[in-house]
Write a protein that holds these residues in place. Structure first.
Motif, PDB file in Angstrom:
ATOM      1  N   SER A   1       0.822  -1.212   0.000  1.00 18.11           N
ATOM      2  CA  SER A   1       0.000   0.000   0.000  1.00 18.11           C
ATOM      3  C   SER A   1       0.854   1.259   0.000  1.00 18.11           C
ATOM      4  O   SER A   1       0.421   2.312  -0.464  1.00 18.11           O
ATOM      5  N   GLU A   2       2.083   1.165   0.527  1.00 21.55           N
ATOM      6  CA  GLU A   2       3.005   2.300   0.514  1.00 21.55           C
ATOM      7  C   GLU A   2       4.036   2.100  -0.606  1.00 21.55           C
ATOM      8  O   GLU A   2       3.954   1.159  -1.369  1.00 21.55           O
ATOM      9  N   GLY A   3       4.972   3.000  -0.703  1.00 20.20           N
ATOM     10  CA  GLY A   3       5.973   2.888  -1.743  1.00 20.20           C
ATOM     11  C   GLY A   3       6.937   1.736  -1.490  1.00 20.20           C
ATOM     12  O   GLY A   3       7.145   1.304  -0.350  1.00 20.20           O
ATOM     13  N   LEU A   4       7.508   1.233  -2.572  1.00 18.17           N
ATOM     14  CA  LEU A   4       8.486   0.151  -2.466  1.00 18.17           C
ATOM     15  C   LEU A   4       9.877   0.779  -2.419  1.00 18.17           C
ATOM     16  O   LEU A   4      10.515   1.027  -3.442  1.00 18.17           O
TER      17      LEU A   4
ATOM     18  N   SER B   1       2.812  -1.516  -6.332  1.00 22.83           N
ATOM     19  CA  SER B   1       3.218  -0.564  -5.312  1.00 22.83           C
ATOM     20  C   SER B   1       2.262   0.625  -5.319  1.00 22.83           C
ATOM     21  O   SER B   1       1.941   1.171  -6.380  1.00 22.83           O
ATOM     22  N   GLY B   2       1.809   1.002  -4.139  1.00 23.20           N
ATOM     23  CA  GLY B   2       0.896   2.128  -4.023  1.00 23.20           C
ATOM     24  C   GLY B   2       1.583   3.462  -3.868  1.00 23.20           C
ATOM     25  O   GLY B   2       0.922   4.480  -3.637  1.00 23.20           O
ATOM     26  N   GLY B   3       2.902   3.501  -3.999  1.00 20.47           N
ATOM     27  CA  GLY B   3       3.663   4.745  -3.845  1.00 20.47           C
ATOM     28  C   GLY B   3       4.888   4.733  -4.731  1.00 20.47           C
ATOM     29  O   GLY B   3       5.033   3.887  -5.624  1.00 20.47           O
ATOM     30  N   PRO B   4       5.799   5.657  -4.515  1.00 22.90           N
ATOM     31  CA  PRO B   4       7.005   5.721  -5.352  1.00 22.90           C
ATOM     32  C   PRO B   4       7.892   4.494  -5.180  1.00 22.90           C
ATOM     33  O   PRO B   4       7.903   3.855  -4.126  1.00 22.90           O
ATOM     34  N   VAL B   5       8.635   4.191  -6.224  1.00 22.52           N
ATOM     35  CA  VAL B   5       9.521   3.020  -6.239  1.00 22.52           C
ATOM     36  C   VAL B   5      10.956   3.515  -6.239  1.00 22.52           C
ATOM     37  O   VAL B   5      11.345   4.342  -7.078  1.00 22.52           O
ATOM     38  N   GLY B   6      11.763   3.038  -5.288  1.00 25.19           N
ATOM     39  CA  GLY B   6      13.159   3.446  -5.211  1.00 25.19           C
ATOM     40  C   GLY B   6      14.001   2.857  -6.337  1.00 25.19           C
ATOM     41  O   GLY B   6      13.673   1.814  -6.910  1.00 25.19           O
TER      42      GLY B   6
ATOM     43  N   ARG C   1      16.876  -7.412 -11.916  1.00 24.88           N
ATOM     44  CA  ARG C   1      17.808  -8.544 -11.844  1.00 24.88           C
ATOM     45  C   ARG C   1      17.050  -9.865 -11.680  1.00 24.88           C
ATOM     46  O   ARG C   1      17.404 -10.871 -12.295  1.00 24.88           O
ATOM     47  N   TYR C   2      15.993  -9.845 -10.869  1.00 21.83           N
ATOM     48  CA  TYR C   2      15.260 -11.089 -10.601  1.00 21.83           C
ATOM     49  C   TYR C   2      14.019 -11.259 -11.487  1.00 21.83           C
ATOM     50  O   TYR C   2      13.186 -12.120 -11.217  1.00 21.83           O
ATOM     51  N   LYS C   3      13.905 -10.431 -12.557  1.00 26.58           N
ATOM     52  CA  LYS C   3      12.815 -10.557 -13.545  1.00 26.58           C
ATOM     53  C   LYS C   3      11.440 -10.454 -12.887  1.00 26.58           C
ATOM     54  O   LYS C   3      10.529 -11.242 -13.179  1.00 26.58           O
ATOM     55  N   ILE C   4      11.276  -9.486 -12.012  1.00 29.70           N
ATOM     56  CA  ILE C   4       9.985  -9.254 -11.357  1.00 29.70           C
ATOM     57  C   ILE C   4       9.327  -8.039 -12.017  1.00 29.70           C
ATOM     58  O   ILE C   4       9.942  -6.984 -12.154  1.00 29.70           O
ATOM     59  N   MET C   5       8.086  -8.218 -12.434  1.00 26.13           N
ATOM     60  CA  MET C   5       7.331  -7.123 -13.057  1.00 26.13           C
ATOM     61  C   MET C   5       6.823  -6.192 -11.956  1.00 26.13           C
ATOM     62  O   MET C   5       6.183  -6.634 -11.001  1.00 26.13           O
ATOM     63  N   LEU C   6       7.093  -4.901 -12.114  1.00 23.74           N
ATOM     64  CA  LEU C   6       6.769  -3.919 -11.082  1.00 23.74           C
ATOM     65  C   LEU C   6       5.820  -2.867 -11.656  1.00 23.74           C
ATOM     66  O   LEU C   6       6.107  -2.263 -12.693  1.00 23.74           O
ATOM     67  N   VAL C   7       4.663  -2.682 -10.987  1.00 23.68           N
ATOM     68  CA  VAL C   7       3.640  -1.736 -11.456  1.00 23.68           C
ATOM     69  C   VAL C   7       3.322  -0.773 -10.321  1.00 23.68           C
ATOM     70  O   VAL C   7       3.063  -1.196  -9.184  1.00 23.68           O
ATOM     71  N   LYS C   8       3.330   0.515 -10.626  1.00 25.97           N
ATOM     72  CA  LYS C   8       2.985   1.547  -9.645  1.00 25.97           C
ATOM     73  C   LYS C   8       1.528   1.962  -9.834  1.00 25.97           C
ATOM     74  O   LYS C   8       1.114   2.315 -10.930  1.00 25.97           O
ATOM     75  N   ILE C   9       0.757   1.912  -8.764  1.00 25.90           N
ATOM     76  CA  ILE C   9      -0.661   2.268  -8.780  1.00 25.90           C
ATOM     77  C   ILE C   9      -0.859   3.513  -7.921  1.00 25.90           C
ATOM     78  O   ILE C   9      -0.509   3.513  -6.740  1.00 25.90           O
ATOM     79  N   GLN C  10      -1.429   4.547  -8.516  1.00 30.53           N
ATOM     80  CA  GLN C  10      -1.579   5.807  -7.797  1.00 30.53           C
ATOM     81  C   GLN C  10      -2.886   5.913  -7.035  1.00 30.53           C
ATOM     82  O   GLN C  10      -3.018   6.730  -6.133  1.00 30.53           O
TER      83      GLN C  10
END
Length: 547
Positions: A245-248, A295-300, A309-318
């Motif tokens: 719910s918060e940023g990653l 991620s519900g917030g900004p991504v570092g 590196r680990y082939k994980i799909m990352l999506v930011k939701i506002q």
């Protein structure tokens, strides 16, 4: 001690600045005038050729629509009597999604007709009692107007369902109503469970993409997110899902702090410790089988680097509401702390990939049927205003499908049902004895508002159309005769036709009659208006310096 100059009665109980209006002339008739003004505002938007209204709300947002629910909501009406009708319209919109203009128009027409009875000497309570009795009789007659064979409907047949939804959509998007009705039916059927009573409106989403036209709209099986992923991983299958719910990013302290570093080795060790912590977190996600992170917030930057590196799909939701829908769709639990989720907190998605629609990249999340079905109607249009109005039309169609799954009975549309009710109520009212016959006659006359508005917005002579409809409905075989909104005006004949394929839901008519009558009788039973002083201090000057 003298009490001279002291307030007495109700004035002594309320704060200074209150308002107290009482009496037939001051309270009742003024309330009726306010409700009449509201009905006049929305009445011209009734029907397929209803006029659009341009409403600018307190946030300077522009609405161009003929949807009565949107109009009365964004107008921010403050008159207490008119608010009663607004509440009835909002209830109608929330329960069935259609018929809001019918509720507002009928309630205001009932109050307008009651004004003449009040001037003739009838008490408002007697008028309210007569309206309630006439409404009960109208609901009995409505049961007799149900079209034969409409009690059952195959809710998994796209053609049958789209025909039942077309009328609800046509009032807002006439000309495109068949296209939008088919899209709505396809999306609703795709997510409808075996028992239609368990259909959920939230399972059908709407995504708007500017470009092309409404005819290019489509239904996609899955949840469409109008964003690009943060990294380069654009496709995953059979993926476990983690939601934050918060940023990653690394945990930050609530207060500012200072770190003293005395050598380059200490600086290098400090940076390496941050990398190791992020690496341990993302590696823990990968070891748990997580391939998709929301991620519900900004991504570092470090988190994004190790996700790559680990082939994980990352999506930011506002949007927190969109994040909630994703949790419901995937079965995941939103975590407030950046940590490796427990197995019971991890969700699942069958497939998540990136598609291009009209030059815009969107993310499509497809789910396994065991987890729940989701469908998205992708609307295309030249402007945001056009797509907003089409979205409201599809929302009405989705709510109509929900009502259709619970009660499939239908009645004739195009003002045919209202004219048949008015004709039979008029005959019934003339048989009554006592003062109740006068409110019953006014109730029957108020039902003329629907065919009258359909004729006016279509460019026809309303009085001639109403007279022709009464003559047609005097015949036992004329119960389905309604207003032909596509007939040419000025032809010398009334625009009438047998409304065979056009239908309205029985549930919509039933609730509209009941809610409109309850709103009108509530206003009639009010004899005093007491308003306390509004909260807040005095308002400052409109502009310029206070000095």
């Amino acid at each position: 001690m003298s009490s001279q100059g002291m307030p007495y009665g109700l004035q002594s109980m309320l704060k200074d600045g209150h308002k107290h209006i009482t009496g037939l002339e001051e309270a009742v008739l003024r309330n009726i005038e306010a409700c009449k003004a509201l009905g006049t505002c929305t009445r011209s938007s009734l029907g397929p050729h209803g006029r659009n209204k341009m409403v600018i709300n307190h946030l300077d947002k522009l609405f161009v629509t003929s949807d009565a629910a949107t109009i009365v909501t964004e107008m921010e009406i403050v008159h207490p009597a008119a608010k009663m009708i607004v509440y009835a319209a909002e209830t109608m919109e929330r329960e069935l999604g259609d018929g809001t203009n019918f509720v507002v128009s009928l309630a205001s027409e009932l109050l307008a007709n009651s004004e003449a009875l009040i001037h003739d000497g009838l008490h408002p309570v007697e008028i309210a009692a007569g309206y309630e009795k006439a409404c009960a009789r109208a609901l009995e007659i409505l049961d007799e107007l149900v079209l034969p064979g409409s009690e059952s409907l195959d809710v998994f047949n796209i053609e049958a369902v789209s025909g039942a939804l077309a009328t609800a959509i046509a009032t807002k998007q006439y000309g495109y109503h068949h296209t939008l009705a088919k899209l709505t039916a396809e999306a609703c059927i795709a997510v409808c469970p075996k028992n239609p009573h368990n259909f959920r409106v939230d399972d059908v989403r709407i995504a708007k993409v500017v470009g092309s036209g409404l005819s290019s709209s489509e239904v996609i099986q899955g949840l469409v997110i109008r964003r690009n992923p943060e990294g380069s991983t654009l496709h995953v299958e059979n993926a476990k899902v983690a939601v934050y719910s918060e940023g990653l990013d690394l945990a930050m302290t609530e207060t500012k702090g200072t770190v003293l570093l005395h050598s380059g080795e200490e600086l290098e060790g400090y940076a390496r410790s941050e990398e190791e912590r992020v690496d341990a977190l993302i590696k823990g996600l990968a070891d748990a089988g997580v391939k998709l992170v929301f991620s519900g917030g900004p991504v570092g930057e470090l988190c994004l680097h190790f996700c790559e590196r680990y082939k994980i799909m990352l999506v930011k939701i506002q949007s927190k509401f969109e994040l909630r829908r994703i949790c419901r769709a995937t079965g995941a639990t939103a975590l407030g702390k950046v940590e490796v989720p427990q197995p019971e907190q991890i969700g699942f998605a069958r497939e998540c990939n990136v598609r291009e629609i009209g030059g815009s990249l969107v993310i499509v999340l497809q789910q396994d049927e065991k987890m729940g079905k989701i469908a998205t109607v992708v609307l295309r249009g030249a402007t945001d205003t056009l797509m907003d109005d089409a979205e409201r039309a599809i929302d009405d169609g989705i709510n109509a499908f929900k009502a259709l799954g619970r009660d499939a009975r239908r009645v004739a549309a195009g003002g045919a049902s209202e004219m048949e009710l008015a004709t039979r109520l008029g005959v019934w009212g003339r048989q009554l004895s006592g003062l109740e016959r006068y409110p019953a006659a006014k109730f029957a006359a108020a039902l003329e508002v629907v065919p009258r508005c359909l004729a006016e917005t279509s460019g026809h002579d309303a009085s001639a159309t109403i007279s022709a409809l009464y003559a047609a409905h005097a015949n036992p075989d004329g119960a389905r005769i309604g207003v032909d909104v596509d007939a040419e005006s000025g032809g010398g004949s009334a625009p009438l036709k047998d409304i065979a394929p056009l239908v309205d839901l029985y549930t919509t008519k039933w609730w509209a009659l009941r809610l409109a009558t309850e709103a009108a009788t509530t206003v009639l039973k009010v004899d005093q208006l007491i308003m306390s002083k509004q909260a807040g201090g005095p308002k400052g000057p409109a502009g310029g310096d206070e000095d």
